[in-house]
Design an enzyme around this catalytic site. Structure first.
Site, PDB file in Angstrom:
ATOM      1  N   LYS A 237      78.630  48.361  22.277  1.00 14.02           N
ATOM      2  CA  LYS A 237      78.125  47.489  21.225  1.00 14.02           C
ATOM      3  C   LYS A 237      78.857  47.709  19.902  1.00 14.02           C
ATOM      4  CE  LYS A 237      73.566  47.518  23.409  1.00 14.02           C
ATOM      5  NZ  LYS A 237      72.118  47.778  23.227  1.00 14.02           N
TER       6      LYS A 237
ATOM      7  N   ARG B 231      60.395  48.934  25.164  1.00 17.26           N
ATOM      8  CA  ARG B 231      61.037  47.630  25.193  1.00 17.26           C
ATOM      9  C   ARG B 231      60.448  46.815  26.346  1.00 17.26           C
ATOM     10  NH1 ARG B 231      66.218  48.208  23.092  1.00 17.26           N
ATOM     11  NH2 ARG B 231      66.307  45.927  23.005  1.00 17.26           N
TER      12      ARG B 231
ATOM     13  N   PRO C 184      72.395  42.484  19.535  1.00 12.83           N
ATOM     14  CA  PRO C 184      73.401  41.931  20.441  1.00 12.83           C
ATOM     15  C   PRO C 184      73.826  42.965  21.467  1.00 12.83           C
ATOM     16  CG  PRO C 184      73.947  41.468  18.147  1.00 12.83           C
ATOM     17  CD  PRO C 184      72.820  42.456  18.129  1.00 12.83           C
ATOM     18  N   GLU C 185      74.112  42.517  22.681  1.00 14.33           N
ATOM     19  CA  GLU C 185      74.543  43.424  23.738  1.00 14.33           C
ATOM     20  C   GLU C 185      76.049  43.280  23.951  1.00 14.33           C
ATOM     21  OE1 GLU C 185      71.806  43.361  27.079  1.00 14.33           O
ATOM     22  OE2 GLU C 185      70.135  42.920  25.738  1.00 14.33           O
TER      23      GLU C 185
END
Length: 276
Positions: free
Chosen positions: A53, A262, A2-3
């Site tokens: 985060k 990524r 999650p960001e």
């Protein structure tokens, strides 16, 4: 993972359940939390906040619960006495009078004195929170041009929590796409207008993702896409996870590449001569 926008929304949900409430019972699933967790019982939750985060739950007695979801952690809420049906491992449960806040599967969790937080290994090193109301595009511009950051590839910089906390992989793609900036460029290679555009889109895309539960497509187009029968991913993003699909601005197929291990996406047609 999650960001920032997702963690902030989770914090909002937790705050509705326990903020301002007295915690009547505490359960822990990690032995190292058993002793400090006893000090939370009978305490009122003063505030639930996020820093990048990470989520912080502050209590009236000066203690704070720190948690970072990493890949698998998740906060849930439930009516007290009715735990969610899940195979996840319970790490921490904070039970107020009628509802509970429950943390599952996270391993990065601790209980600290409030005054200890500035020296926390993660919190002490991160940059400003992407959703902090005091973070302006001018401040983002200044960080882009700071000597610590200006000579780094933007694809790397936008995953570095030291730069700005809360930006992750999908936000990186969507911000660069919106600002029309190639990920292999460095801030020092950008014009003043490009720096301004990048700084503004950094905030705009991140706040839009927070307000729309992770969607980054702008208003009018989002309404149009909502009427289609596309998949969740196909209507959520402008470029991320859309490899081979036509760019929403110029119809050139979106390309996918790897940066920093990524995946990242962009449109060659829109970038044109801005690639170098």
């Amino acid at each position: 993972m999650p960001e920032g926008p997702e963690i902030r929304r989770a914090a909002d949900t937790i705050a509705k359940v326990i903020e301002g409430k007295v915690i009547e019972e505490v359960q822990v699933g990690l032995a190292r939390l058993e002793s400090p967790a006893k000090q939370l019982k009978g305490q009122r939750v003063r505030q639930v906040e996020t820093r990048g985060k990470a989520m912080l739950i502050h209590f009236d007695n000066g203690l704070s619960v720190y948690s970072h979801n990493q890949l698998y952690g998740v906060w849930k809420t439930a009516k007290r006495g009715s735990l969610p049906n899940t195979k996840r491992s319970l790490r921490l449960a904070l039970h107020a009078e009628d509802k509970s806040a429950l943390l599952y599967s996270a391993s990065d969790i601790g209980i600290y004195r409030y005054e200890e937080l500035p020296s926390h290994p993660f919190l002490s090193k991160i940059g400003p929170d992407i959703l902090d109301a005091s973070l302006t595009w001018q401040k983002v511009s200044a960080r882009l041009l700071d000597k610590r950051f200006c000579n780094r590839r933007i694809s790397t910089l936008y995953l570095d929590q030291h730069f700005i906390a809360g930006i992750g992989n999908y936000l990186r793609t969507e911000i660069l796409y919106a600002a029309n900036i190639h990920p292999d460029l460095k801030p020092k290679q950008l014009s003043s207008e490009q720096i301004k555009a990048l700084a503004k889109q950094t905030l705009e895309i991140s706040h839009r993702a927070y307000q729309t539960k992770g969607h980054t497509v702008p208003g009018r187009l989002a309404k149009t896409l909502a009427k289609t029968k596309g998949s969740y991913e196909s209507v959520r993003f402008m470029a991320f996870n859309r490899e081979g699909l036509p760019c929403r601005k110029c119809v050139t197929p979106i390309v996918k590449a790897q940066r920093n291990g990524r995946r990242i996406y962009w449109c060659e047609g829109c970038l044109g001569d801005t690639k170098s």
